[in-house]
Design an enzyme around this catalytic site. Sequence first.
Site, PDB file in Angstrom:
ATOM      1  N   THR A  97      -6.932  -0.232   2.300  1.00 54.25           N
ATOM      2  CA  THR A  97      -6.012   0.093   2.978  1.00 54.25           C
ATOM      3  C   THR A  97      -5.210   1.360   1.982  1.00 54.25           C
ATOM      4  OG1 THR A  97      -5.697  -2.525   3.442  1.00 54.25           O
ATOM      5  CG2 THR A  97      -3.993  -0.673   3.873  1.00 54.25           C
ATOM      6  N   GLY A 122      -3.253  -4.064  -0.305  1.00 54.14           N
ATOM      7  CA  GLY A 122      -3.936  -5.194  -0.476  1.00 54.14           C
ATOM      8  C   GLY A 122      -4.409  -6.563   0.312  1.00 54.14           C
ATOM      9  N   GLY A 123      -4.653  -6.117   0.796  1.00 55.06           N
ATOM     10  CA  GLY A 123      -4.479  -7.836   2.274  1.00 55.06           C
ATOM     11  C   GLY A 123      -3.416  -8.503   2.372  1.00 55.06           C
TER      12      GLY A 123
HETATM   13  O1  DON Z   1      -5.474  -5.116   8.041  1.00 57.13           O
HETATM   14  C1  DON Z   1      -5.270  -6.318   7.002  1.00 57.13           C
HETATM   15  O2  DON Z   1      -4.246  -7.007   7.152  1.00 57.13           O
HETATM   16  C2  DON Z   1      -6.616  -5.986   6.187  1.00 57.13           C
HETATM   17  N1  DON Z   1      -7.665  -5.155   7.044  1.00 57.13           N
HETATM   18  C3  DON Z   1      -5.838  -5.087   4.969  1.00 57.13           C
HETATM   19  C4  DON Z   1      -7.496  -4.763   4.095  1.00 57.13           C
HETATM   20  C5  DON Z   1      -6.457  -3.847   2.437  1.00 57.13           C
HETATM   21  O3  DON Z   1      -5.537  -3.998   2.323  1.00 57.13           O
HETATM   22  C6  DON Z   1      -7.297  -4.451   1.463  1.00 57.13           C
HETATM   23  N2  DON Z   1      -7.175  -3.656   0.197  1.00 57.13           N
HETATM   24  N3  DON Z   1      -7.317  -4.011  -0.584  1.00 57.13           N
END
Ligand code: DON
Length: 577
Positions: free
Chosen positions: A390, A482-483
């Site tokens: 992301t 960051g998820g």
């Molecule tokens: O949309 C989401 O919530 C996830 N795909 C985000 C993934 C993400 O931020 C990866 N980062 N470390």
Amino acid sequence: MLCIILVIAISGTTRSGTAAEQTAGVDSKVYPNAVVAADHPLASAAGIAILKAGGNVVDAAVATSFALSVLRPASCGLGGGGFMVIWDAEQQKSMVIDYRERAPAAATPDMYSRLPGTDAQRQLASRQGPLAVAVPCNVAGLCYAVKEYGKLDLKTVMQPAILMARRGVPINDHMRSVQKSMLARMKQGKLDQKEFQPLIDEYLNHGKPWEEKARFFSPQLKVLELIAENGRAGFYEGPVADAIVATCGKQGGGILTLQDLKDTEPIIRKPLTTSFDGYQILTMPPPSSGGIAIIESFNMIDALEKQVLKHPFADLKFHSPQELHYLTEVMKHAFADRAEYLGDADFVPVPLERLTDPKYASRLAARIDAKQTKKLKDYGRYIPPKDSGTSHLSVMDAAGNAVACTETINLTFGSYVVIPKYGIVMNNEMDDFAAIPGKPNAFGLLQSKANEIEPGKKPLSSMSPTIAVKDGKAVFSAGASGGPRIISSTLQVMLNMIIFGMEPEQAVESPRIHHQWVPEDLLLEQVLYKQAGEQLKQFGHTIKKSSSLAATQAVSRQSDGLRGHSDTRKHGAAAGY
Ligand code: DON
């Protein structure tokens, strides 16, 4: 003329090292006209070049995004999706472009759980390989943004990205560390060399560490040129679409079809809003969970101030154990509701009004104990589960227009699938669904039936691009990668700027905490772990040290000008003029 501005701003011509490279890290400046904060200094510079060339904040955001597909291919890009929140100060209008990926038409709720093999193999199928790929919407979203809300044409806006792909870009510390961890995965057998050869060749230097002065030449040059020439058709039709389907369709072991690609359109939505501390907050509605969680959190903090504390939240000493405990409890309520209720509101009923109602937040705030954390069931409207990469960029100009935009291909290098000839890195967004009912996803998030797979449905996201507006003009804009930590870090950076009066640099760099209700761990960045960890245990929290909680990019507009800051956790730098 335009070309000269772009070349000077993006690549520099006469010196060794580019212009933006040399100013990287110098981002505590105040700018009179505009600021862009992306997680790579050259991406911020791309946005500024387009503003200088007569573009508006949307053109700048799109230029920055296309540049990021060259500069941050492990995080976001053409094979992914995203959300863009826009504030138009002239028209006093806000809008959201939802270009999140969708499940292919042939997807089913049990598409992973019915696969042969072990639990681990089934789980891997929603994370690696063609079956993990959801229908990418990034290109459709960006083309739409320029056409409907931009001032310049797509070809011009894409020039910085095309120049970077053509001339190559320096490899910075973040790219080196991503490569190191990917090569370690390869050694451990977690990245199959044979299956993901194009990724290893095109993006990981054929498996050899980058040399000191090496430059990276994006294999996506051809597809970028095709998009610049033909708009969205350059990606969703013709040879590029054929190549994507050959790799991610039936023939390649996936389910993506030409029709899925052809049908891809962004959706225009209204942002979610609330008022907080005199600001109008604009944030992302479903299929993001982040906006609801952030509004619920702001509302709870407001309710705590009024009912429990009887004084401003900011009077609690910044980062004191008491302040961190309250913040943790707020996050636990918001994440409990995320787990239970949230999914794509176009497919499942989401109790949006109730969750964002200040009265609901008051009831939750009243349940917060000042001294002690509680049992899982005490958060949100908990109902036991039935079984159950992301990149963010913020742009602002002196007139108070703003864009907050977060894009993703999900995990580092997405599904690891790279489309031969065109170098497109395909997302693994299918893992953001409750891919195997009852099992947590890659981020440890437990999710309910509301987020089960359905054809054409969008997986629930944590991406939370957020803008704060006062007197009709944008004042703050932030978001993160960051998820699920996106939600908690965006909330903290916004609070830092709004109630603790910090400038973007301090707001972004301050250490952070994260709690997502399940697992029951309160994550603390190093400094806070040392400073407040022992005392937070007294509140009953299980504390864990975390090296880095999300990467945020924030901008602000004050009476003396515009400021921006890109998180040093991801080696970004803002730019402005
Ligand atoms: O949309 C989401 O919530 C996830 N795909 C985000 C993934 C993400 O931020 C990866 N980062 N470390």
